[in-house]
Enzyme design. Sequence first.
Site, mmCIF file in Angstrom:
data_model
loop_
_atom_site.group_PDB
_atom_site.id
_atom_site.type_symbol
_atom_site.label_atom_id
_atom_site.label_comp_id
_atom_site.label_asym_id
_atom_site.label_seq_id
_atom_site.Cartn_x
_atom_site.Cartn_y
_atom_site.Cartn_z
ATOM 1 N N ASP A 198 0.843 -1.183 0.000
ATOM 2 C CA ASP A 198 0.000 0.000 0.000
ATOM 3 C C ASP A 198 0.892 1.250 0.000
ATOM 4 O O ASP A 198 1.851 1.325 -0.765
ATOM 5 C CB ASP A 198 -0.956 -0.061 1.200
ATOM 6 C CG ASP A 198 -2.069 0.963 1.149
ATOM 7 O OD1 ASP A 198 -3.095 0.691 0.505
ATOM 8 O OD2 ASP A 198 -1.922 2.045 1.758
ATOM 9 N N TRP A 199 0.626 2.241 0.854
ATOM 10 C CA TRP A 199 1.451 3.445 0.911
ATOM 11 C C TRP A 199 2.896 3.126 1.288
ATOM 12 O O TRP A 199 3.812 3.906 0.985
ATOM 13 C CB TRP A 199 0.867 4.444 1.911
ATOM 14 C CG TRP A 199 0.044 5.517 1.262
ATOM 15 C CD1 TRP A 199 -1.327 5.592 1.206
ATOM 16 C CD2 TRP A 199 0.525 6.684 0.582
ATOM 17 N NE1 TRP A 199 -1.724 6.718 0.531
ATOM 18 C CE2 TRP A 199 -0.605 7.419 0.140
ATOM 19 C CE3 TRP A 199 1.792 7.184 0.298
ATOM 20 C CZ2 TRP A 199 -0.500 8.620 -0.561
ATOM 21 C CZ3 TRP A 199 1.903 8.375 -0.402
ATOM 22 C CH2 TRP A 199 0.775 9.082 -0.827
ATOM 23 N N TRP B 11 -13.188 4.379 -2.734
ATOM 24 C CA TRP B 11 -12.533 4.405 -1.435
ATOM 25 C C TRP B 11 -12.101 5.829 -1.082
ATOM 26 O O TRP B 11 -12.277 6.286 0.053
ATOM 27 C CB TRP B 11 -11.351 3.446 -1.444
ATOM 28 C CG TRP B 11 -10.278 3.681 -0.407
ATOM 29 C CD1 TRP B 11 -8.958 3.860 -0.637
ATOM 30 C CD2 TRP B 11 -10.437 3.721 1.014
ATOM 31 N NE1 TRP B 11 -8.283 4.034 0.550
ATOM 32 C CE2 TRP B 11 -9.166 3.955 1.579
ATOM 33 C CE3 TRP B 11 -11.542 3.619 1.861
ATOM 34 C CZ2 TRP B 11 -8.954 4.068 2.951
ATOM 35 C CZ3 TRP B 11 -11.339 3.736 3.242
ATOM 36 C CH2 TRP B 11 -10.065 3.955 3.770
ATOM 37 N N HIS C 23 -6.682 -7.171 0.380
ATOM 38 C CA HIS C 23 -5.741 -6.053 0.324
ATOM 39 C C HIS C 23 -4.646 -6.186 1.386
ATOM 40 O O HIS C 23 -3.468 -5.993 1.101
ATOM 41 C CB HIS C 23 -6.494 -4.738 0.500
ATOM 42 C CG HIS C 23 -5.612 -3.530 0.437
ATOM 43 N ND1 HIS C 23 -4.919 -3.168 -0.692
ATOM 44 C CD2 HIS C 23 -5.297 -2.597 1.382
ATOM 45 C CE1 HIS C 23 -4.223 -2.068 -0.459
ATOM 46 N NE2 HIS C 23 -4.428 -1.695 0.788
ATOM 47 N N ASP D 24 -7.415 -8.465 -4.091
ATOM 48 C CA ASP D 24 -7.368 -7.037 -3.804
ATOM 49 C C ASP D 24 -8.075 -6.282 -4.916
ATOM 50 O O ASP D 24 -7.553 -6.175 -6.030
ATOM 51 C CB ASP D 24 -5.911 -6.566 -3.684
ATOM 52 C CG ASP D 24 -5.796 -5.107 -3.251
ATOM 53 O OD1 ASP D 24 -6.811 -4.384 -3.296
ATOM 54 O OD2 ASP D 24 -4.687 -4.691 -2.870
#
Length: 299
Positions: free
Chosen positions: A116-117, A157, A275, A245
């Site tokens: 993710d980030w 999202w 995810h 995901d």
Amino acid sequence: MIILRTPDERFRNLSDYDFAPNYVDIGDTRMHTIDEGDGAETILCLHGEPTWSYLYRQMIPPLARRFRVVAPDMVGFGKSDKYGAQEDYSFHMHYDKLVGLIEALDLRDVTLVCQDWGGLLGLTIAADHGHRFARLVALNTFLPTGEEKISDAFMQWRAFSQKVGARMQVGRLVAQTITNYELPVDVIAGYDAPFPDDSYKAGAAVFPSLVPITPDMPGAKEMKAARAALSRWRKPVQIMFSDGDPILGGAAAFFRRLFPTAADQPEITIRGAGHFLQEEKGAEIASEVISFIERTKPQ
């Protein structure tokens, strides 16, 4: 500028999270990191939105038996300090804090594990500071430049996060991504632990809005430059995405095309995970990371 610090009692008796805390002052904030094991190899585990190092709790023990494992909490998350206002968070703030931490700990020969980030930031940092990194492991992440088509799932999202803002129910959000079982109540509480009330959630609330969706947004040009640098990356890379995901799953093919050395490693898909694949398949991912390091050690 308001800086908040989650009380220590929020983190007592968390499920499977009994790691010793370590703190480093980076600028005006104190950052927390797990630092376990003492092997010659160092693994840097970077979380994303809206989680913290708790996400890696199943992976850290098996990895730390063989290697040194460093798993920080980004500013705004976990045991790290939190800015009280959303406008205090930016791509560049997070980038600078993580680089500052890596330099303060003088991490070298690092195997980056990012999701993710953690990938948006970690892969950009690796591209800019390649001398500190030996290998890359990309899990469910991306490098957006604002030039590509943004998925409907992400835009939904993003809109949801803007609507709920600091009222975001972090533990419940993580639970909703789990694909094959119901996340236990005590684990949900672990994801909620960093946030005693909504005033602590500015970082979690704003992160989706910081993803570049146009080329002029902060971070877009940095990630575009990272793509160019990583297209020339010659060190080992393992792409390891899950099969469930809806937001980032399709990026696995992008990364396999981007990295020249990705084809040198087996094509691994983590089956039966969404995810937050570290939550659902942490032991399996840890085993794959160990295998990746072992087969790519210099002869």
